[in-house]
Structure formats: structure tokens, C-alpha cells
Design a protein around this motif. Structure first.
Motif, PDB file in Angstrom:
ATOM      1  N   ASN A   1       0.898  -0.947   0.010  1.00  0.00           N
ATOM      2  CA  ASN A   1       0.126   0.024   0.164  1.00  0.00           C
ATOM      3  C   ASN A   1       0.941   0.917  -0.110  1.00  0.00           C
ATOM      4  O   ASN A   1       1.379   1.600   1.211  1.00  0.00           O
ATOM      5  N   LEU A   2       0.927   2.001  -1.162  1.00  0.00           N
ATOM      6  CA  LEU A   2       1.899   3.067  -1.396  1.00  0.00           C
ATOM      7  C   LEU A   2       1.333   4.221  -0.289  1.00  0.00           C
ATOM      8  O   LEU A   2       2.606   5.034  -0.103  1.00  0.00           O
ATOM      9  N   LEU A   3       0.349   4.333   0.034  1.00  0.00           N
ATOM     10  CA  LEU A   3      -0.121   5.725   0.888  1.00  0.00           C
ATOM     11  C   LEU A   3       0.457   5.308   2.387  1.00  0.00           C
ATOM     12  O   LEU A   3       0.658   6.077   2.940  1.00  0.00           O
ATOM     13  N   THR A   4       0.172   4.149   2.952  1.00  0.00           N
ATOM     14  CA  THR A   4       0.427   3.921   4.248  1.00  0.00           C
ATOM     15  C   THR A   4       1.838   3.329   4.522  1.00  0.00           C
ATOM     16  O   THR A   4       2.640   2.937   5.539  1.00  0.00           O
ATOM     17  N   GLY A   5       2.412   2.335   3.514  1.00  0.00           N
ATOM     18  CA  GLY A   5       3.767   1.726   3.634  1.00  0.00           C
ATOM     19  C   GLY A   5       3.378   0.221   4.009  1.00  0.00           C
ATOM     20  O   GLY A   5       4.465  -0.549   4.464  1.00  0.00           O
ATOM     21  N   GLU A   6       1.803  -0.150   4.015  1.00  0.00           N
ATOM     22  CA  GLU A   6       1.936  -1.261   4.791  1.00  0.00           C
ATOM     23  C   GLU A   6       2.240  -2.354   3.496  1.00  0.00           C
ATOM     24  O   GLU A   6       2.113  -2.143   2.353  1.00  0.00           O
ATOM     25  N   ARG A   7       2.417  -3.539   3.930  1.00  0.00           N
ATOM     26  CA  ARG A   7       2.555  -4.831   3.075  1.00  0.00           C
ATOM     27  C   ARG A   7       1.394  -5.824   3.390  1.00  0.00           C
ATOM     28  O   ARG A   7       1.277  -6.045   4.431  1.00  0.00           O
ATOM     29  N   ILE A   8       1.301  -6.771   2.450  1.00  0.00           N
ATOM     30  CA  ILE A   8       0.348  -7.762   2.648  1.00  0.00           C
ATOM     31  C   ILE A   8       0.832  -8.897   1.685  1.00  0.00           C
ATOM     32  O   ILE A   8       1.052  -8.742   0.507  1.00  0.00           O
ATOM     33  N   SER A   9       0.728 -10.045   2.222  1.00  0.00           N
ATOM     34  CA  SER A   9       1.294 -11.279   1.342  1.00  0.00           C
ATOM     35  C   SER A   9       0.008 -12.164   1.548  1.00  0.00           C
ATOM     36  O   SER A   9      -0.579 -13.048   2.622  1.00  0.00           O
TER      37      SER A   9
ATOM     38  N   SER B   1       2.345  -3.881   9.131  1.00  0.00           N
ATOM     39  CA  SER B   1       2.257  -2.352   9.179  1.00  0.00           C
ATOM     40  C   SER B   1       3.350  -1.689  10.015  1.00  0.00           C
ATOM     41  O   SER B   1       3.414  -1.991  11.239  1.00  0.00           O
ATOM     42  N   PRO B   2       3.783  -0.620   9.362  1.00  0.00           N
ATOM     43  CA  PRO B   2       5.060   0.163  10.038  1.00  0.00           C
ATOM     44  C   PRO B   2       4.123   0.954  11.332  1.00  0.00           C
ATOM     45  O   PRO B   2       2.997   1.449  11.260  1.00  0.00           O
ATOM     46  N   ASN B   3       4.872   1.253  12.270  1.00  0.00           N
ATOM     47  CA  ASN B   3       4.347   1.439  13.613  1.00  0.00           C
ATOM     48  C   ASN B   3       5.553   2.169  14.523  1.00  0.00           C
ATOM     49  O   ASN B   3       5.986   1.842  15.363  1.00  0.00           O
ATOM     50  N   GLY B   4       6.087   3.190  13.820  1.00  0.00           N
ATOM     51  CA  GLY B   4       6.926   3.995  14.369  1.00  0.00           C
ATOM     52  C   GLY B   4       8.360   3.293  14.149  1.00  0.00           C
ATOM     53  O   GLY B   4       8.750   2.815  13.283  1.00  0.00           O
TER      54      GLY B   4
END
Length: 318
Positions: A76-84, A107-110
Motif C-alpha cells: 500500500n503506497l499510501l501507508t507503507g503497509e505490505r500484505i502477503s 504495518s509500520p508502527n514507529g
């Protein structure tokens, strides 16, 4: 009624790339995930193609459960999240799992990454298979997933390899369990069930409780059972082992001070307490940095709805 999907979530103090490599590289993945013994990626024609793989899990008695699956990743380019996203299944007739699907979400979290999974599967063997899955297999499978997640966290945060965590866990649960069992046995069998086998005579010879040896012995037996149950329930707590060590030094010292001839017995208070003290020391040392399934969340935060992300690579169509 469909079975409830398995959900596990854990914050890991690491960076995205390190976590991604540890979970997406077969040689690393199979080290920390108790659900798989071996994972092998198959060749693919291009990056846009799903990554297909074979997996194998030893179930004991020389038997394996093998299957195939495929995984497809998206960012997800907006949040930086990745999903597999994941699809898997086994054609083996002995496999309870027929086929399933799910995902891993990063999910990036700090300074950390929230690592989460949600998956479910269909079972074989009709109503009996569904009942067995709901009552036993699915809870154990979820527990193994959560335990594996925390073992991964310890590896990435503390640098302790999964093989060491597994060895330490086996050592701890064996020594702590045997120690608790010995406390319960010593309280129940020779003191409550069969006091005439020698424990009562020892207490009478010591002269500690003239005329009140039987109730005193029963109280001592109940106390030892309580210590054993407490040792099992709080096996991760350092204070439990400090109390046990003190008792294992104090009780034989009192007995031998009043009746030194007990040292001549084949199984005397000194040898028994010494062996239990060794187990106590081993359980105390091995309790550190043990994986715990309880560190993981088993329901999503917030609303608690176990829905797949809208941008899941197998459902979003984008």
C-alpha cells in the motif's frame, strides 16, 4: 456454521525489510514457524506471477503432511503497509486440512512493525473432522501460530535463534514440570495416601509433634501439594524458584539435624532435595526469554472485526 478464522497479531521491534526477509525467505521461515518443517519455493516465470511452494510438516511416527500453496504480495503506497496473500492445501487423505487461505500483514508502527495474520481452512472427514477441528486442532494451531510469532520476535529483537528458543523451552517445561510433579507426589503419596510407609515413623522418631504426628504430616503433605501446583502455575516467576530453593535447603536440614541416621537410607532427604534443587536451578535459568503465545493479540484491535483488507492481493483486483 463456519469455523472462526485464526487471527494473531504482534508488535516486533525491527524494520520492515528485516521482518519481510525473515518471513518471506523459506530457509528462514521454516526455522521459526512450528507449523512447517520444510518450505520449498518453486521456479516462476516473472515477478507478477504468484510464488508457488511445497510445504511439509512432520507429525511423528515417521509420517509427514505435505501440500502446496501460493503467495502473492502487495504494498500500500499510501501507508507503507505490505500484505502477503496465501492459498494452500493438501491432497493427502490423512491431512485434516483440505484447503485454506489467508494473509500476513506488515504495518509500520514507529520504530516497530505490527505483524498480523488471519487465515482459515476447510477440513476433511465430514462432521467428525469439523468437530475435532473446532474442539482441539484449531485452538492448538492458533496457539502454535502465536507461539511461533513470539519466537520470531525474540529472534529479531534479542538475537536468540529459534533453535535455541526451542531447546530452552523444552528444557524449561521438562524441568519445571518434573519439579512440580515431585512436589505433588511427595505430598500426596507418602504423606496423605500411605503415611504408614515410613513418613509417619520418621516424624514420630523426630519427636516434633508428640501425639499430633498424623495431622502434622497431613498438613505438610497438603502444603507440598500446594507448592507443586503453585510451581506449575507460576513457572515463569523467579520468586517461585527462590521459595522452592529455600524450602529444599531448610526441610532436609531440619530432618537431618533431628535424625542424622536418615543419611544411611538409600533414598534420603539429602539426595531427593539435591535432585529437586538441580531441577529448580535448571528451570530458573531456562525461564528467560521464553516464547509466549499470550504476548500476541488474538483479535484485531478496534472494532474486532476479522475482515480481510480491501487491498488484499487476491481480492482487490488491483
Amino acid at each position: 456454521m463456519a469455523a472462526k478464522p485464526i487471527y494473531v497479531e504482534l508488535d516486533i521491534q525491527t524494520d520492515m525489510e528485516t521482518l519481510w526477509k525473515a518471513t518471506q525467505t523459506p530457509e528462514l521461515h521454516q526455522q521459526w514457524d512450528l507449523r512447517f518443517t520444510e518450505i520449498t519455493y518453486m521456479p516462476r516465470s516473472g515477478d507478477r506471477e504468484p510464488q508457488r511452494f511445497h510445504y511439509r510438516t512432520r507429525i511423528g511416527f515417521g509420517m509427514d503432511i505435505a501440500g502446496t500453496g501460493e503467495t502473492k504480495a502487495k504494498t500500500n503506497l499510501l501507508t507503507g503497509e505490505r500484505i502477503s496473500g496465501l492459498k494452500f492445501g493438501s491432497p493427502q487423505r490423512i491431512s485434516l486440512i483440505r484447503s485454506g487461505s489467508g494473509y500476513w500483514k506488515y504495518s509500520p508502527n514507529g520504530g516497530s512493525v505490527t505483524f498480523a495474520t488471519r487465515y482459515t481452512y476447510d477440513t476433511r472427514f465430514g462432521a467428525a473432522g469439523r468437530w475435532f477441528d473446532r474442539c482441539l486442532f484449531r485452538p492448538l494451531f492458533g496457539y502454535a501460530t502465536a507461539w511461533s510469532f513470539d519466537m520470531l520476535r525474540i529472534w529479531l529483537e534479542k538475537g536468540i535463534p529459534p533453535s535455541v528458543s526451542i531447546q530452552r523451552a523444552l528444557m524449561h517445561y521438562f524441568s519445571a514440570g518434573l519439579l512440580a510433579l515431585l512436589w505433588v507426589y511427595q505430598g500426596l503419596v507418602p504423606k496423605l495416601l500411605f503415611p504408614g510407609g515410613g513418613e509417619l515413623a520418621i516424624m514420630q522418631a523426630a519427636g516434633w509433634f508428640p501425639g499430633g504426628e498424623k495431622p502434622a504430616l497431613a498438613l505438610l503433605g497438603a502444603s507440598e501439594i500446594g507448592i507443586g501446583l503453585l510451581a506449575a502455575a507460576a513457572h515463569r516467576q523467579a520468586g517461585v524458584y527462590i521459595v522452592q530453593a529455600a524450602l529444599l535447603l531448610l526441610l532436609p536440614a531440619i530432618a537431618l539435624a533431628r535424625s542424622p541416621e536418615l543419611l544411611q537410607a538409600p533414598f534420603n532427604p539429602l539426595t531427593l532435595s539435591g535432585a529437586m534443587a538441580g531441577l529448580c536451578l535448571l528451570a530458573f535459568w531456562s525461564r528467560r526469554e521464553l516464547p509466549q503465545a499470550g504476548r500476541c493479540l488474538r483479535k484485531p484491535r478496534g472494532s474486532g472485526k476479522e475482515e480481510e483488507p480491501k487491498w488484499h492481493p487476491y481480492t482487490s483486483g488491483r
